[in-house]
Design an enzyme around this catalytic site. Structure first.
Site, PDB file in Angstrom:
ATOM      1  N   ASN A   1      50.835  -9.440  40.456  1.00  0.00           N
ATOM      2  CA  ASN A   1      52.041 -10.163  40.858  1.00  0.00           C
ATOM      3  C   ASN A   1      53.062  -9.992  39.736  1.00  0.00           C
ATOM      4  O   ASN A   1      52.958 -10.643  38.706  1.00  0.00           O
ATOM      5  CB  ASN A   1      51.710 -11.646  41.085  1.00  0.00           C
ATOM      6  CG  ASN A   1      52.958 -12.452  41.406  1.00  0.00           C
ATOM      7  OD1 ASN A   1      54.037 -11.898  41.625  1.00  0.00           O
ATOM      8  ND2 ASN A   1      52.821 -13.775  41.418  1.00  0.00           N
TER       9      ASN A   1
ATOM     10  N   LYS B   1      56.099 -10.832  39.755  1.00  0.00           N
ATOM     11  CA  LYS B   1      57.138 -11.879  39.767  1.00  0.00           C
ATOM     12  C   LYS B   1      58.525 -11.221  39.675  1.00  0.00           C
ATOM     13  O   LYS B   1      58.698 -10.127  40.205  1.00  0.00           O
ATOM     14  CB  LYS B   1      56.864 -12.901  38.661  1.00  0.00           C
ATOM     15  CG  LYS B   1      55.418 -13.423  38.734  1.00  0.00           C
ATOM     16  CD  LYS B   1      55.120 -14.598  37.866  1.00  0.00           C
ATOM     17  CE  LYS B   1      53.663 -15.019  38.052  1.00  0.00           C
ATOM     18  NZ  LYS B   1      53.311 -16.197  37.280  1.00  0.00           N
TER      19      LYS B   1
ATOM     20  N   HIS C   1      52.970 -19.423  46.495  1.00  0.00           N
ATOM     21  CA  HIS C   1      52.749 -19.419  45.053  1.00  0.00           C
ATOM     22  C   HIS C   1      53.305 -20.715  44.461  1.00  0.00           C
ATOM     23  O   HIS C   1      54.323 -21.230  44.925  1.00  0.00           O
ATOM     24  CB  HIS C   1      53.437 -18.196  44.427  1.00  0.00           C
ATOM     25  CG  HIS C   1      53.025 -17.976  43.008  1.00  0.00           C
ATOM     26  ND1 HIS C   1      53.534 -18.715  41.964  1.00  0.00           N
ATOM     27  CD2 HIS C   1      52.132 -17.118  42.450  1.00  0.00           C
ATOM     28  CE1 HIS C   1      52.977 -18.315  40.829  1.00  0.00           C
ATOM     29  NE2 HIS C   1      52.117 -17.347  41.102  1.00  0.00           N
TER      30      HIS C   1
ATOM     31  N   GLU D   1      54.977 -21.293  41.939  1.00  0.00           N
ATOM     32  CA  GLU D   1      56.372 -21.213  41.493  1.00  0.00           C
ATOM     33  C   GLU D   1      57.322 -21.391  42.676  1.00  0.00           C
ATOM     34  O   GLU D   1      58.406 -21.953  42.542  1.00  0.00           O
ATOM     35  CB  GLU D   1      56.614 -19.867  40.774  1.00  0.00           C
ATOM     36  CG  GLU D   1      55.960 -19.869  39.399  1.00  0.00           C
ATOM     37  CD  GLU D   1      55.545 -18.492  38.891  1.00  0.00           C
ATOM     38  OE1 GLU D   1      55.990 -17.474  39.443  1.00  0.00           O
ATOM     39  OE2 GLU D   1      54.746 -18.459  37.928  1.00  0.00           O
TER      40      GLU D   1
ATOM     41  N   GLU E   1      44.810 -20.736  41.824  1.00  0.00           N
ATOM     42  CA  GLU E   1      45.625 -20.641  40.618  1.00  0.00           C
ATOM     43  C   GLU E   1      45.948 -22.046  40.113  1.00  0.00           C
ATOM     44  O   GLU E   1      46.923 -22.672  40.568  1.00  0.00           O
ATOM     45  CB  GLU E   1      46.940 -19.906  40.913  1.00  0.00           C
ATOM     46  CG  GLU E   1      46.760 -18.474  41.370  1.00  0.00           C
ATOM     47  CD  GLU E   1      47.985 -17.612  41.016  1.00  0.00           C
ATOM     48  OE1 GLU E   1      47.774 -16.598  40.342  1.00  0.00           O
ATOM     49  OE2 GLU E   1      49.112 -17.965  41.401  1.00  0.00           O
TER      50      GLU E   1
ATOM     51  N   GLY F   1      50.674 -18.618  33.220  1.00  0.00           N
ATOM     52  CA  GLY F   1      51.638 -18.304  32.175  1.00  0.00           C
ATOM     53  C   GLY F   1      51.459 -19.100  30.898  1.00  0.00           C
ATOM     54  O   GLY F   1      52.319 -19.073  30.023  1.00  0.00           O
TER      55      GLY F   1
ATOM     56  N   SER G   1      46.578 -16.757  33.658  1.00  0.00           N
ATOM     57  CA  SER G   1      46.286 -16.242  32.311  1.00  0.00           C
ATOM     58  C   SER G   1      45.077 -15.307  32.275  1.00  0.00           C
ATOM     59  O   SER G   1      44.292 -15.330  31.320  1.00  0.00           O
ATOM     60  CB  SER G   1      46.122 -17.395  31.311  1.00  0.00           C
ATOM     61  OG  SER G   1      47.333 -18.114  31.197  1.00  0.00           O
TER      62      SER G   1
HETATM   63  P1  13P Z   1      49.844 -15.244  34.653  1.00  0.00           P
HETATM   64  O1  13P Z   1      48.782 -14.202  34.811  1.00  0.00           O
HETATM   65  O2  13P Z   1      51.057 -14.743  33.932  1.00  0.00           O
HETATM   66  O3  13P Z   1      49.300 -16.531  34.079  1.00  0.00           O
HETATM   67  O4  13P Z   1      50.374 -15.597  36.110  1.00  0.00           O
HETATM   68  C1  13P Z   1      49.438 -15.875  37.097  1.00  0.00           C
HETATM   69  C2  13P Z   1      50.112 -15.903  38.392  1.00  0.00           C
HETATM   70  O5  13P Z   1      50.922 -16.767  38.672  1.00  0.00           O
HETATM   71  C3  13P Z   1      49.810 -14.834  39.348  1.00  0.00           C
HETATM   72  O6  13P Z   1      50.326 -15.126  40.594  1.00  0.00           O
END
Ligand code: 13P
Length: 269
Positions: free
Chosen positions: A25, A27, A115, A117, A187, A193, A233
């Protein structure tokens, strides 16, 4: 079980019978030129055995989809193309949105839905997530449905309840033939993150909870086919710890997937 694009080469996990799925992903990162470079580099770094081990999906920003579709097709790369989101209506007056049929037309096979976010910054409710799951299936693609608890919910012992309600709301309306094709990404919001991943025991417990929702809705057989990813992470050092867990079938990788070398090492871990 989902019909996967490269089923000639891809082998299921002999322990579970499920196909592994490792997803990048990206983003809101990498413009279309950077995306082409990163995908070429990833393809250069991976060996045939890596593609037998897991299906690999790349979820770039929308503006990268067409160039990556052309690259994957012309170089016969063995990546599945994914999206990070879609609208739930097939077309109409929704300025700035992208529909599921538009993605399907670009050979997108997997769409991330719900997601954290998007739930947090774009106010996506469980109802919206559910509508998007339906839209993705209507266009013959596979949803990767993201669920996970916040730090506060975790500290209050509400992790299981949160996962159950998010999963139930997103999938309970599905016919069993579609339910078994779902991919769910566990997640935990606090692990995204942050550099602090879940402990393997917590990831397994979350995944088991998610699978148990499918079991209570459709029984063991359907639940046994659903694929569950861990995300939050993930890096080349901890990836294998998650892939060995009983109920984890793959990974949804954010920042560590932006660098082709580290994403390749995650796949090879
Ligand atoms: P990170 O791997 O940067 O923690 O992000 C995970 C994520 O949100 C994947 O969709």
């Amino acid at each position: 079980m989902d019909k996967v694009k490269h089923d000639m080469e891809l082998r299921p996990n002999p322990r579970t019978g499920r196909y592994r799925l490792i997803s990048a992903n990206w983003k809101m990162n990498l413009n279309h030129l950077e995306a082409i470079q990163a995908t070429q580099k990833l393809s250069f770094l991976l060996r045939p055995a890596d593609y037998s081990y897991a299906e690999i999906s790349i979820h770039p920003p929308f503006t990268d989809l067409r160039p990556l579709q052309l690259l994957i097709d012309s170089d016969r790369m063995r990546f599945s193309l994914g999206a990070q989101n879609c609208h739930f209506e097939p077309s109409g007056a929704f300025t700035g949105e992208i529909s599921a049929p538009m993605l399907a037309k670009l050979n997108v096979s997997h769409v991330v839905v719900g997601h954290s976010e998007r739930r947090q910054y774009f106010f996506e409710t469980d109802e919206i997530v559910r509508a998007k799951v339906e839209a993705v299936f209507r266009s013959q693609m596979t949803p990767i449905i993201c669920v996970g608890e916040s730090l506060e919910e975790r500290e209050q012992g509400q992790t299981e309840a949160k996962l159950r309600s998010q999963v139930e709301s997103a999938v309970s309306f599905l016919a069993p033939e579609l339910a078994e094709r779902c991919v769910v990404a566990y997640e935990p919001i606090w692990a995204i993150g942050s550099g602090v991943s879940a402990k393997p025991d917590d990831a397994q417990h979350g995944a088991m909870t998610i699978r148990s929702v499918f079991e209570s809705l459709w029984g063991r057989e359907v639940a046994g086919k659903v694929r569950i990813q861990y995300g939050g992470s993930v890096n080349p050092t901890n990836a294998a710890d998650f892939m060995h867990l009983e109920d984890i079938d793959g990974l949804l990788v954010g920042s560590a997937a932006l660098d082709p070398e580290s994403f390749a090492r995650i796949i090879q871990a």
